[in-house]
Design a protein around this motif. Structure first.
Motif, short mmCIF file in Angstrom:
data_model
loop_
_atom_site.label_atom_id
_atom_site.label_comp_id
_atom_site.label_asym_id
_atom_site.label_seq_id
_atom_site.Cartn_x
_atom_site.Cartn_y
_atom_site.Cartn_z
N ALA A 71 0.83 -1.21 0.00
CA ALA A 71 0.00 0.00 0.00
C ALA A 71 0.86 1.25 0.00
O ALA A 71 0.57 2.22 -0.73
CB ALA A 71 -0.93 -0.01 1.21
N ALA A 72 1.93 1.25 0.79
CA ALA A 72 2.83 2.41 0.82
C ALA A 72 3.49 2.64 -0.53
O ALA A 72 3.65 3.78 -0.97
CB ALA A 72 3.89 2.22 1.91
N MET A 73 3.84 1.55 -1.22
CA MET A 73 4.44 1.69 -2.55
C MET A 73 3.47 2.38 -3.51
O MET A 73 3.87 3.26 -4.29
CB MET A 73 4.85 0.32 -3.09
CG MET A 73 6.04 -0.28 -2.38
SD MET A 73 6.30 -2.05 -2.69
CE MET A 73 6.45 -2.13 -4.46
N ILE A 74 2.20 2.02 -3.43
CA ILE A 74 1.19 2.64 -4.29
C ILE A 74 1.05 4.12 -3.95
O ILE A 74 1.06 4.98 -4.84
CB ILE A 74 -0.16 1.90 -4.17
CG1 ILE A 74 -0.02 0.49 -4.75
CG2 ILE A 74 -1.28 2.67 -4.86
CD1 ILE A 74 -1.17 -0.44 -4.42
N VAL A 75 0.95 4.43 -2.66
CA VAL A 75 0.79 5.84 -2.24
C VAL A 75 2.01 6.66 -2.64
O VAL A 75 1.87 7.76 -3.20
CB VAL A 75 0.54 5.92 -0.71
CG1 VAL A 75 0.64 7.36 -0.21
CG2 VAL A 75 -0.82 5.33 -0.37
N PHE A 76 3.20 6.15 -2.35
CA PHE A 76 4.42 6.90 -2.65
C PHE A 76 4.61 7.11 -4.15
O PHE A 76 5.19 8.10 -4.57
CB PHE A 76 5.65 6.20 -2.07
CG PHE A 76 5.98 6.60 -0.67
CD1 PHE A 76 7.14 7.29 -0.39
CD2 PHE A 76 5.14 6.27 0.38
CE1 PHE A 76 7.46 7.66 0.92
CE2 PHE A 76 5.43 6.62 1.68
CZ PHE A 76 6.59 7.33 1.95
N THR A 77 4.12 6.19 -4.95
CA THR A 77 4.29 6.32 -6.40
C THR A 77 3.29 7.29 -7.00
O THR A 77 3.63 8.04 -7.92
CB THR A 77 4.17 4.93 -7.07
OG1 THR A 77 5.20 4.10 -6.53
CG2 THR A 77 4.33 5.03 -8.58
N ALA A 122 17.95 -5.90 3.65
CA ALA A 122 18.37 -5.69 2.27
C ALA A 122 18.16 -4.23 1.85
O ALA A 122 18.99 -3.65 1.14
CB ALA A 122 17.63 -6.64 1.34
N ALA A 123 17.05 -3.62 2.29
CA ALA A 123 16.79 -2.20 1.96
C ALA A 123 17.87 -1.31 2.57
O ALA A 123 18.35 -0.37 1.92
CB ALA A 123 15.41 -1.78 2.46
N ALA A 158 12.81 6.37 -0.64
CA ALA A 158 12.97 6.33 -2.10
C ALA A 158 12.72 4.93 -2.65
O ALA A 158 12.33 4.79 -3.81
CB ALA A 158 14.37 6.81 -2.50
N GLN A 159 12.89 3.91 -1.83
CA GLN A 159 12.64 2.55 -2.28
C GLN A 159 11.15 2.24 -2.38
O GLN A 159 10.76 1.23 -2.96
CB GLN A 159 13.36 1.55 -1.37
CG GLN A 159 14.88 1.67 -1.53
CD GLN A 159 15.64 0.69 -0.69
OE1 GLN A 159 15.48 -0.52 -0.81
NE2 GLN A 159 16.50 1.21 0.18
N LEU A 160 10.32 3.12 -1.85
CA LEU A 160 8.87 2.97 -1.98
C LEU A 160 8.34 3.65 -3.23
O LEU A 160 7.22 3.39 -3.66
CB LEU A 160 8.16 3.55 -0.75
CG LEU A 160 8.51 2.91 0.59
CD1 LEU A 160 7.84 3.67 1.73
CD2 LEU A 160 8.12 1.44 0.60
N VAL A 161 9.12 4.55 -3.81
CA VAL A 161 8.72 5.32 -4.99
C VAL A 161 9.06 4.52 -6.24
O VAL A 161 10.09 3.86 -6.30
CB VAL A 161 9.45 6.68 -5.03
CG1 VAL A 161 9.11 7.45 -6.29
CG2 VAL A 161 9.12 7.50 -3.80
N VAL A 163 15.39 4.86 -7.22
CA VAL A 163 14.06 4.62 -6.68
C VAL A 163 13.72 3.15 -6.91
O VAL A 163 14.30 2.50 -7.77
CB VAL A 163 12.96 5.50 -7.33
CG1 VAL A 163 13.18 6.97 -7.03
CG2 VAL A 163 12.85 5.26 -8.82
N GLY A 164 12.74 2.64 -6.15
CA GLY A 164 12.24 1.29 -6.38
C GLY A 164 12.69 0.29 -5.33
O GLY A 164 13.65 0.52 -4.61
N LEU A 165 11.97 -0.81 -5.28
CA LEU A 165 12.20 -1.84 -4.26
C LEU A 165 12.95 -3.05 -4.80
O LEU A 165 13.20 -3.99 -4.07
CB LEU A 165 10.84 -2.27 -3.67
CG LEU A 165 10.87 -3.05 -2.37
CD1 LEU A 165 11.36 -2.18 -1.23
CD2 LEU A 165 9.49 -3.60 -2.05
N SER A 166 13.34 -3.03 -6.06
CA SER A 166 13.90 -4.25 -6.65
C SER A 166 15.17 -4.71 -5.95
O SER A 166 15.37 -5.91 -5.78
CB SER A 166 14.15 -4.05 -8.15
OG SER A 166 15.07 -3.01 -8.36
#
Length: 192
Positions: free
Chosen positions: A18-24, A87-88, A47-50, A106-109
């Motif tokens: 949900a946070a990833m969706i909001v941050f993006t 890992a983050a 930034a890893q959520l964006v 940016v990103g969680l990969s």
């Protein structure tokens, strides 16, 4: 106790998605990019959520969901979510001191690479039937090979999505996930 940890980990995975969706999609938050040479280290975590848009977000959300479903099925979700956090942090610290540094990230990969490695480690270390143990070992080795291939030659899904790939972030995430798994395994062995 274990069931409670697994339920908390499932809630954390849902909250992360949900946070990833909001941050993006929230304009004020979607501008958060981690610039390793200029920003403070803590900026790497939000930034890893964006993500750079729907395709990038969908790629990471689907990776998170698939990893969480498999981990939950095998009672490894708490282990994997712990690895995702480590890992983050590994991605943040690694990118901070990477040479040459990325202009931005940016990103969680990167963190997902670590979580998938931890999932594989968990499957390989458990007393599962041979096929699951072998699958776990193949996950650890396969993600490692994919990580090394990305360092050696930039490529992968990012290119066809129009997203600049960050193979060094994948390496730092992978190493963070393995470090978490080794530390967790040592702690379990020391318990009476």
């Amino acid at each position: 106790m274990n069931r409670r940890r697994e339920r908390l980990a499932a809630a954390a995975a849902l909250a992360l998605g949900a946070a990833m969706i909001v941050f993006t999609f929230q304009p004020a938050l979607s501008a958060l990019r981690y610039r390793p040479g200029a920003d403070p280290l803590w900026m790497a975590l939000p930034a890893q959520l964006v993500h750079l848009g729907p395709p990038h977000l969908l790629l990471n959300l689907s990776g998170l969901a698939l990893m969480a479903l498999v981990a939950r099925r095998h009672a490894l979700l708490a282990h994997v979510m712990g690895a995702l956090l480590v890992a983050a942090v590994g991605v943040a610290v690694g990118l901070r001191y990477d040479d040459p540094p990325l202009a931005w990230y940016v990103g969680l990969s990167g963190a997902l690479y670590g979580a998938v490695a931890a999932l594989g480690w968990g499957l390989a270390a458990r007393r599962h039937p041979g096929v699951l143990r072998m699958t776990g070992a193949l996950l650890v080795v396969g993600v490692g090979i994919k990580t090394w291939a990305g360092i050696a030659h930039v490529g992968g899904p990012g290119e066809w999505l129009g997203i600049p790939p960050a193979p060094s972030a994948h390496l730092y995430g992978y190493l963070g996930g393995l470090a978490w798994s080794v530390a967790a395994g040592l702690m379990v062995r020391r318990r009476p």
